[in-house]
Design an enzyme around this catalytic site. Sequence first.
Site, PDB file in Angstrom:
ATOM      1  N   LYS A  22       0.835  -1.202   0.000  1.00 12.72           N
ATOM      2  CA  LYS A  22       0.000   0.000   0.000  1.00 12.72           C
ATOM      3  C   LYS A  22       0.873   1.256   0.000  1.00 12.72           C
ATOM      4  CE  LYS A  22      -1.718   1.617   4.041  1.00 12.72           C
ATOM      5  NZ  LYS A  22      -1.445   3.037   4.313  1.00 12.72           N
ATOM      6  N   ASN A  23       1.827   1.320   0.933  1.00 10.35           N
ATOM      7  CA  ASN A  23       2.596   2.554   1.076  1.00 10.35           C
ATOM      8  C   ASN A  23       3.504   2.824  -0.120  1.00 10.35           C
ATOM      9  OD1 ASN A  23       1.322   3.010   3.463  1.00 10.35           O
ATOM     10  ND2 ASN A  23       3.060   2.476   4.773  1.00 10.35           N
ATOM     11  N   CYS A 118      -4.694   8.572   9.614  1.00  6.08           N
ATOM     12  CA  CYS A 118      -4.845   7.839  10.876  1.00  6.08           C
ATOM     13  C   CYS A 118      -4.575   8.755  12.071  1.00  6.08           C
ATOM     14  CB  CYS A 118      -3.831   6.694  10.933  1.00  6.08           C
ATOM     15  SG  CYS A 118      -4.426   5.153  10.257  1.00  6.08           S
ATOM     16  N   ARG A 123       1.473  14.300  13.505  1.00  5.44           N
ATOM     17  CA  ARG A 123       1.879  14.074  12.115  1.00  5.44           C
ATOM     18  C   ARG A 123       1.885  15.331  11.255  1.00  5.44           C
ATOM     19  NH1 ARG A 123      -0.502   8.427  10.030  1.00  5.44           N
ATOM     20  NH2 ARG A 123       1.429   8.397   8.901  1.00  5.44           N
ATOM     21  N   ASP A 308       4.830   0.217  12.083  1.00  5.78           N
ATOM     22  CA  ASP A 308       3.585  -0.363  11.559  1.00  5.78           C
ATOM     23  C   ASP A 308       3.390  -1.829  11.944  1.00  5.78           C
ATOM     24  OD1 ASP A 308       2.918   2.036  10.464  1.00  5.78           O
ATOM     25  OD2 ASP A 308       3.238   1.466   8.372  1.00  5.78           O
ATOM     26  N   ARG A 400      -8.602   0.084   4.528  1.00  6.09           N
ATOM     27  CA  ARG A 400      -7.635   1.003   3.929  1.00  6.09           C
ATOM     28  C   ARG A 400      -6.327   0.286   3.633  1.00  6.09           C
ATOM     29  NH1 ARG A 400      -6.320   5.411   7.748  1.00  6.09           N
ATOM     30  NH2 ARG A 400      -4.794   5.617   6.101  1.00  6.09           N
TER      31      ARG A 400
HETATM   32  C1  UD1 Z   1       4.783   6.493   6.491  1.00  5.53           C
HETATM   33  C2  UD1 Z   1       3.809   5.346   6.316  1.00  5.53           C
HETATM   34  C3  UD1 Z   1       3.276   4.900   7.665  1.00  5.53           C
HETATM   35  C4  UD1 Z   1       4.422   4.599   8.619  1.00  5.53           C
HETATM   36  C5  UD1 Z   1       5.403   5.743   8.683  1.00  5.53           C
HETATM   37  C6  UD1 Z   1       6.639   5.454   9.505  1.00  5.53           C
HETATM   38  C7  UD1 Z   1       2.828   5.850   4.147  1.00  5.53           C
HETATM   39  C8  UD1 Z   1       1.612   6.226   3.383  1.00  5.53           C
HETATM   40  N1  UD1 Z   1       2.704   5.812   5.477  1.00  5.53           N
HETATM   41  O1  UD1 Z   1       4.049   7.569   7.052  1.00  5.53           O
HETATM   42  O2  UD1 Z   1       2.467   3.751   7.459  1.00  5.53           O
HETATM   43  O3  UD1 Z   1       3.888   4.382   9.917  1.00  5.53           O
HETATM   44  O4  UD1 Z   1       5.835   6.103   7.358  1.00  5.53           O
HETATM   45  O5  UD1 Z   1       7.279   4.313   9.013  1.00  5.53           O
HETATM   46  O6  UD1 Z   1       3.861   5.545   3.590  1.00  5.53           O
HETATM   47  N2  UD1 Z   1       7.181  14.067  10.823  1.00  5.53           N
HETATM   48  C9  UD1 Z   1       7.359  15.394  11.081  1.00  5.53           C
HETATM   49  N3  UD1 Z   1       7.233  16.293  10.061  1.00  5.53           N
HETATM   50  C10 UD1 Z   1       6.960  15.890   8.779  1.00  5.53           C
HETATM   51  C11 UD1 Z   1       6.798  14.529   8.514  1.00  5.53           C
HETATM   52  C12 UD1 Z   1       6.914  13.640   9.555  1.00  5.53           C
HETATM   53  O7  UD1 Z   1       7.599  15.800  12.231  1.00  5.53           O
HETATM   54  O8  UD1 Z   1       6.866  16.736   7.894  1.00  5.53           O
HETATM   55  C13 UD1 Z   1       7.301  13.086  11.916  1.00  5.53           C
HETATM   56  C14 UD1 Z   1       6.035  12.288  12.146  1.00  5.53           C
HETATM   57  O9  UD1 Z   1       5.121  12.968  12.987  1.00  5.53           O
HETATM   58  C15 UD1 Z   1       6.591  11.031  12.766  1.00  5.53           C
HETATM   59  C16 UD1 Z   1       7.931  10.850  12.053  1.00  5.53           C
HETATM   60  O10 UD1 Z   1       8.250  12.113  11.504  1.00  5.53           O
HETATM   61  O11 UD1 Z   1       6.808  11.221  14.132  1.00  5.53           O
HETATM   62  C17 UD1 Z   1       7.947   9.820  10.960  1.00  5.53           C
HETATM   63  O12 UD1 Z   1       6.868  10.060  10.079  1.00  5.53           O
HETATM   64  P1  UD1 Z   1       6.935   9.726   8.526  1.00  5.53           P
HETATM   65  O13 UD1 Z   1       8.069   8.799   8.278  1.00  5.53           O
HETATM   66  O14 UD1 Z   1       6.884  10.994   7.752  1.00  5.53           O
HETATM   67  O15 UD1 Z   1       5.595   8.952   8.301  1.00  5.53           O
HETATM   68  P2  UD1 Z   1       4.654   9.022   7.036  1.00  5.53           P
HETATM   69  O16 UD1 Z   1       5.456   9.228   5.800  1.00  5.53           O
HETATM   70  O17 UD1 Z   1       3.521   9.931   7.318  1.00  5.53           O
END
Ligand code: UD1
Length: 422
Positions: A22-23, A118, A123, A308, A400
């Site tokens: 999915k991701n 979620c 986030r 995850d 999802r």
């Molecule tokens: C992706 C995955 C999700 C997984 C996560 C971590 C998808 C669609 N989702 O989510 O299933 O749980 O990676 O492996 O691929 N953060 C910030 N600022 C930002 C972006 C992130 O502070 O601009 C923080 C987040 O709050 C979190 C950490 O960075 O604490 C990691 O998040 P991130 O790796 O970005 O997760 P996603 O890409 O949203």
Amino acid sequence: MDSIVVTGNGPLNGQIPIAGAKNACLTLMPATLLSDEPLTLTNAPRLSDIAMMGTLLQSLGAEVAQMQGGKVLALSSHALDTHVAEYDIVRKMRASILVLGPMLARDGHAIVSLPGGCAIGARPVDLHLRALEAMGAELDLRDGYVHAKASGGLRGGTFEFPIVSVGATENALMAATLAKGTTVLKNAAREPEIADLARCLRKMGAQIEGEETGTITVQGVDRLGGATHAVVPDRIELGTYMIAPAICGGAVECLGGRIELVQAFCDALDRAGIAVEETEGGLTVTRGDTPVRAVDVVTAPFPGFPTDLQAQMMALMCTAEGTSVLEERIFENRFMHAPELMRMGAQIDVQGGTATVTGVDRLRGAPVMATDLRASVSLILAGLAAEGETTVHRVYHLDRGYESVEQKLRNVGAKIERISGQ
Ligand code: UD1
């Protein structure tokens, strides 16, 4: 809203096919916005999040056709009707922010609503925005929308992520492919979904190096072409179904599973006394007669233990012998499954980002509430191992991220059914 009813039914045996990730698919789909030639994705998972990304791309003017029952996605975006990704779609799925980098890189402007997704913590998307700014984007946050401009196009830059972010790395990587000059992304995410995106972008003509090292170097090109790409297997679906025989007993072969996608998770299973064996078709997980041992787990960016899979691991630890400590280091509010597991008789003490689980002999079936995608499936796994009936309410989260979950589990002997509209 549908519910899922699970009844503990003894060991599970057989095979479960693992779908495309999915991701990975959610970041490969917006890559179509980088080119006016067709992008065909094979091995796509059939999930509501994928349909949602399709709807978002269509709202921008891209063509999205599903073939072979949704396993193949034919994407094309020769000219966009609009560069505005509306709140109504974006709020439903956080990955929607991934249209920002590609639109901005190709056409020099984009307006994208701030996303939802979620409920597992705040986030933010600040890192996505800062990485794009390092490539010369001018950003303005107004009325819940990011207004992005790059007059004259993006230009290469160096950006070091203060923390590892999968999504921000993906957005920046896609944008960098069409930026003028060289972009260096430091402390970049190394998840297999990033490597899969890089492979696909290279097929489209991008010049990318180092995607598995934490430092990605991109040499911008003038245009990207079309490509056909098979989505990498879903390591989270894989890990989830590997827990099923570990928690219930039996032996299940996860077809298409590859050890390098789930190495840290396999190490934890090994410490817990669960055998994982590579087969010609995938990975076979066997739980013998010995009890599962309690193990400690700390979530971390890849190649660490994936956040995850933390909820599913907690479900396994609920009936392990001894006490395990699970530390969640990626998201601050990701133990919402703990109180639900406790309704089933689990002994869990949550203090901030640490959950201490004391194994009990047996879980008892109970009505529980799914709070997010991975929490939902952890409750199903716990239900499979519990005495009696567990009803998991609000399973829309599950749809999802898991394709045909009831069927896949029924095929290995689980007693599981969906009840519509409850
Ligand atoms: C992706 C995955 C999700 C997984 C996560 C971590 C998808 C669609 N989702 O989510 O299933 O749980 O990676 O492996 O691929 N953060 C910030 N600022 C930002 C972006 C992130 O502070 O601009 C923080 C987040 O709050 C979190 C950490 O960075 O604490 C990691 O998040 P991130 O790796 O970005 O997760 P996603 O890409 O949203």
